[in-house]
Design a protein around this motif. Structure first.
Motif, short mmCIF file in Angstrom:
data_model
loop_
_atom_site.label_atom_id
_atom_site.label_comp_id
_atom_site.label_asym_id
_atom_site.label_seq_id
_atom_site.Cartn_x
_atom_site.Cartn_y
_atom_site.Cartn_z
N TYR A 236 0.84 -1.21 0.00
CA TYR A 236 0.00 0.00 0.00
C TYR A 236 0.87 1.26 0.00
CZ TYR A 236 -3.05 3.67 1.82
OH TYR A 236 -3.71 4.85 1.99
N LEU A 237 1.90 1.27 0.83
CA LEU A 237 2.76 2.45 0.90
C LEU A 237 3.47 2.70 -0.42
CD1 LEU A 237 4.31 1.87 4.46
CD2 LEU A 237 2.55 3.54 3.82
N ARG A 238 3.94 1.63 -1.07
CA ARG A 238 4.66 1.79 -2.33
C ARG A 238 3.73 2.21 -3.47
NH1 ARG A 238 9.88 2.72 -1.40
NH2 ARG A 238 10.76 1.18 0.02
N PHE A 240 0.57 3.81 -3.14
CA PHE A 240 -0.24 5.02 -2.94
C PHE A 240 0.52 6.18 -2.31
CE2 PHE A 240 -3.37 1.59 -3.04
CZ PHE A 240 -4.26 2.08 -3.98
N GLN A 241 1.67 5.95 -1.70
CA GLN A 241 2.35 7.05 -1.03
C GLN A 241 3.73 7.35 -1.60
OE1 GLN A 241 2.33 6.81 3.23
NE2 GLN A 241 0.14 6.44 3.38
N SER A 242 4.45 6.36 -2.13
CA SER A 242 5.80 6.67 -2.60
C SER A 242 5.84 7.61 -3.80
CB SER A 242 6.57 5.38 -2.87
OG SER A 242 6.74 4.67 -1.66
N PRO A 243 5.17 7.39 -4.91
CA PRO A 243 4.68 6.08 -5.38
C PRO A 243 5.78 5.34 -6.13
CG PRO A 243 3.96 7.76 -6.90
CD PRO A 243 4.79 8.47 -5.85
#
Length: 277
Positions: A236-238, A240-243
C-alpha cells in the motif's frame, strides 16, 4: 459413461465461478505482474530489489515472524475451543459455538478499533491496572508487534476451529477407551493418543491461519501504528504514497507466489490425510 457425464455436469456448474475468478482476480493480477516487469523501466530490477533491499527484506522477516506467532497462538486457542465444542457438555458446546460464530458477525475494522480501546495507553486494561496501583506507567500494548499479534489472533481463531473440530469428530472413541483400559491416565491419553489422531486438523489449521495472516492489512495498520509494517501495508505504501508502482507490484507478485505455494501444500496435505484415513 455415467462418471463422464457426472464430471461434465460438475465442470459446467463450476464454469461460472471459474469465469468470475478469472475476470475479478486473474486479469487484474496479470496487470500487476506487467507493472512489476515494466515500471519504471522494463527488466527484473524490481525483483532484484525485493530480494536484496534491506528494508523490503526486514518487512518480509517481520511478516514471517508475526505470522508464525499468530499461527501458534491462534491454533492453540482454537484447539481448546474445538475440544470444548466437540467433547464438552451441551452448555459448554453452546458457549463454544457463540465464541466461534459471534466474531464472524463483527467487521475486522470494528474489532481492530475495539482492541485499540482495550490496549491503548488510556484504554481499559491500562486504566484498570493503574487504578489498582499495579502499574505506575501504562504498558505499551499497541503500536507494536504485540498489539498486531493480539488483533490478528483474535480474528483468525474461528477459521482454525473448523478443521481441528473436524479432525476431533473423526476420532474413534473406542481408541480412547482402549488407552484408558490399558492403564493410561486422562492426561497421557490426551497427549499420546488424542492429539496425534487430530494432527491433520492441527496442520491444516496452521496452514490456513498462516496463509490468511500473510495478507493482513487493516489490523496491522491500526494496531501497529506504522511501527510494525507488514508486507500488505508495504505494498500500500509503495503504490499510494511513494509512489513506486513497479516495486509494489513486484512485492505483490512475490507474496501471491508464496501464498500459492502454501495453498498447494495445504491441498496436497488434505488429499494425503484423506487417503490415510
Amino acid at each position: 459413461m455415467l462418471a463422464r457425464s457426472h464430471n461434465l455436469g460438475a465442470a459446467l456448474l463450476l464454469a461460472p465461478l471459474l469465469l468470475l475468478l478469472a475476470v475479478a482476480y486473474g486479469i487484474p493480477f496479470l496487470g500487476v505482474m506487467r507493472w512489476s516487469f515494466t515500471l519504471p523501466e522494463p527488466g527484473l530490477a524490481q525483483y532484484l530489489t525485493v530480494f536484496t533491499d534491506p528494508l523490503v527484506q526486514s518487512v518480509f522477516v517481520r511478516t514471517a515472524r508475526i505470522c508464525a506467532l499468530v499461527t501458534v497462538t491462534a491454533v492453540a486457542a482454537a484447539y481448546a475451543i474445538a475440544y470444548v465444542w466437540v467433547r464438552g457438555t451441551p452448555g459448554q458446546r453452546l458457549i463454544a459455538e457463540y465464541c466461534i460464530l459471534v466474531p464472524f458477525w463483527i467487521s475486522v475494522l470494528t474489532r481492530a478499533f475495539g482492541w485499540v480501546a482495550l490496549l491503548s495507553n488510556r484504554g481499559l486494561i491500562n486504566s484498570w491496572l493503574q487504578s489498582l496501583g499495579i502499574l505506575g506507567e501504562p504498558l505499551a500494548l499497541v503500536r507494536n508487534e504485540f498489539g498486531v499479534v493480539v488483533g490478528m489472533t483474535h480474528f483468525l481463531i474461528p477459521f482454525a476451529v473448523f478443521p481441528i473440530a473436524s479432525a476431533m469428530r473423526a476420532v474413534d472413541e473406542r481408541v480412547l477407551l482402549a488407552a484408558r483400559g490399558l492403564g493410561a491416565s486422562r492426561t497421557r491419553t490426551f497427549w499420546s493418543v488424542f492429539v496425534p489422531l487430530t494432527m491433520s486438523g492441527i496442520i491444516g489449521a496452521a496452514l490456513i491461519v498462516f496463509v490468511f495472516a500473510l495478507g493482513f492489512f487493516v489490523t496491522p495498520a491500526i494496531l501497529g501504528g506504522g511501527r510494525s509494517v507488514m508486507v500488505a501495508e508495504l505494498v500500500y505504501l509503495r503504490i499510494f504514497q511513494s509512489p513506486d508502482w513497479g516495486l509494489g507490484a513486484a512485492i505483490s507478485v512475490t507474496l501471491v507466489l508464496i501464498v500459492g505455494l502454501l495453498t498447494a501444500a495445504l491441498f496436497r496435505f488434505l488429499r494425503f490425510s484423506q487417503m490415510a484415513g
